[in-house]
Scaffold this motif. Structure first.
Motif, PDB file in Angstrom:
ATOM      1  N   PRO A  18       0.815  -1.221   0.000  1.00  0.00           N
ATOM      2  CA  PRO A  18       0.000   0.000   0.000  1.00  0.00           C
ATOM      3  C   PRO A  18       0.848   1.270   0.000  1.00  0.00           C
ATOM      4  N   ALA A  19       2.145   1.125   0.328  1.00  0.00           N
ATOM      5  CA  ALA A  19       3.035   2.280   0.320  1.00  0.00           C
ATOM      6  C   ALA A  19       3.468   2.691  -1.082  1.00  0.00           C
ATOM      7  N   LEU A  20       3.175   1.864  -2.088  1.00  0.00           N
ATOM      8  CA  LEU A  20       3.516   2.233  -3.464  1.00  0.00           C
ATOM      9  C   LEU A  20       2.780   3.526  -3.805  1.00  0.00           C
ATOM     10  N   PRO A  21       3.487   4.570  -4.203  1.00  0.00           N
ATOM     11  CA  PRO A  21       2.868   5.900  -4.343  1.00  0.00           C
ATOM     12  C   PRO A  21       2.080   6.075  -5.645  1.00  0.00           C
ATOM     13  N   VAL A  22       0.972   5.325  -5.761  1.00  0.00           N
ATOM     14  CA  VAL A  22       0.142   5.424  -6.964  1.00  0.00           C
ATOM     15  C   VAL A  22      -1.290   5.847  -6.651  1.00  0.00           C
TER      16      VAL A  22
END
Length: 224
Positions: A18-22
């Motif tokens: 969920p930390a993937l900045p999308v």
């Protein structure tokens, strides 16, 4: 050997995080409209909705195309053509905007991280999220089956967290749903990898209609 095996796992966890900045957390893919319409109203109905979307859309369309995109970035067919095919399959303005925004964000991250060949990803006019995800999988030389599993898990987790906010669900119910949904991942990935080209197609007209209705929904938490 243990260290060599751990690195691909770490990269897959990074892509599925969920930390993937999308901005995935800001979308519900029609779930919020389903709640508004009363189709989804508790854990059982939310879990059924998520499982149906996974089985009838992701396993029959998004995941098979993701596998083709990974092959394209590994030197196969033109990724831009597959990208256009996926973009054309988005039935509502919100679903189209979602995958374009997430794809753009992940393509920008590839440039910021200086991933080799990121210019080829940026050269696609509107890279969708599966195209950008596949680019990372190919660049990091990750196994295809595990990459599809990570992609599906990330989608399921985001869908459940959307249900937590808009049904709403408690955290324990969310974890129960994830346990049950996770049991289907291997089967769905196998189906996606074995699917014939002629059988590839999403089949969720009700989701498409609810997604379109979401565009004018009076009260909204999510962008789709």
């Amino acid at each position: 050997m243990a260290k060599a095996a751990a690195l691909p796992l770490a990269r897959l966890l990074q892509l599925a995080s969920p930390a993937l900045p999308v901005g995935a957390y800001s979308y519900s893919q029609g779930l919020e409209s389903a709640v508004e319409a009363g189709v989804v109203h508790d854990r059982a109905s939310a879990q059924q909705w998520i499982n149906d979307v996974a089985a009838l859309s992701l396993a029959r369309w998004e995941l098979p195309l993701l596998a083709k995109l990974i092959a394209a970035w590994q030197g196969g067919p033109d990724a831009a053509m597959i990208n256009a095919r996926f973009l054309a399959s988005r039935e509502s303005a919100e679903l189209r905007a979602e995958t374009v925004q997430m794809g753009y964000s992940l393509a920008r991250l590839a440039a910021q991280l200086e991933i080799p060949r990121h210019e080829e990803l940026e050269a696609i006019e509107e890279p969708v999220f599966p195209t950008a995800f596949a680019f990372f999988v190919a660049a990091w030389k990750l196994p295809v089956r595990e990459a599809l599993s990570a992609y599906l898990w990330s989608w399921m987790e985001n869908a459940v967290m959307a249900a937590v906010k808009c049904v709403p669900l408690g955290q324990t119910d969310a974890q129960r749903a994830l346990l049950d949904l996770g049991d289907h991942i291997d089967t769905l990935v196998t189906e996606a990898l074995d699917l014939d080209e002629d059988a590839m197609a999403p089949s969720l007209p009700r989701m498409a209609l609810l997604s379109a209705r979401h565009e004018t929904q009076y009260s909204r938490l999510f962008r789709s």
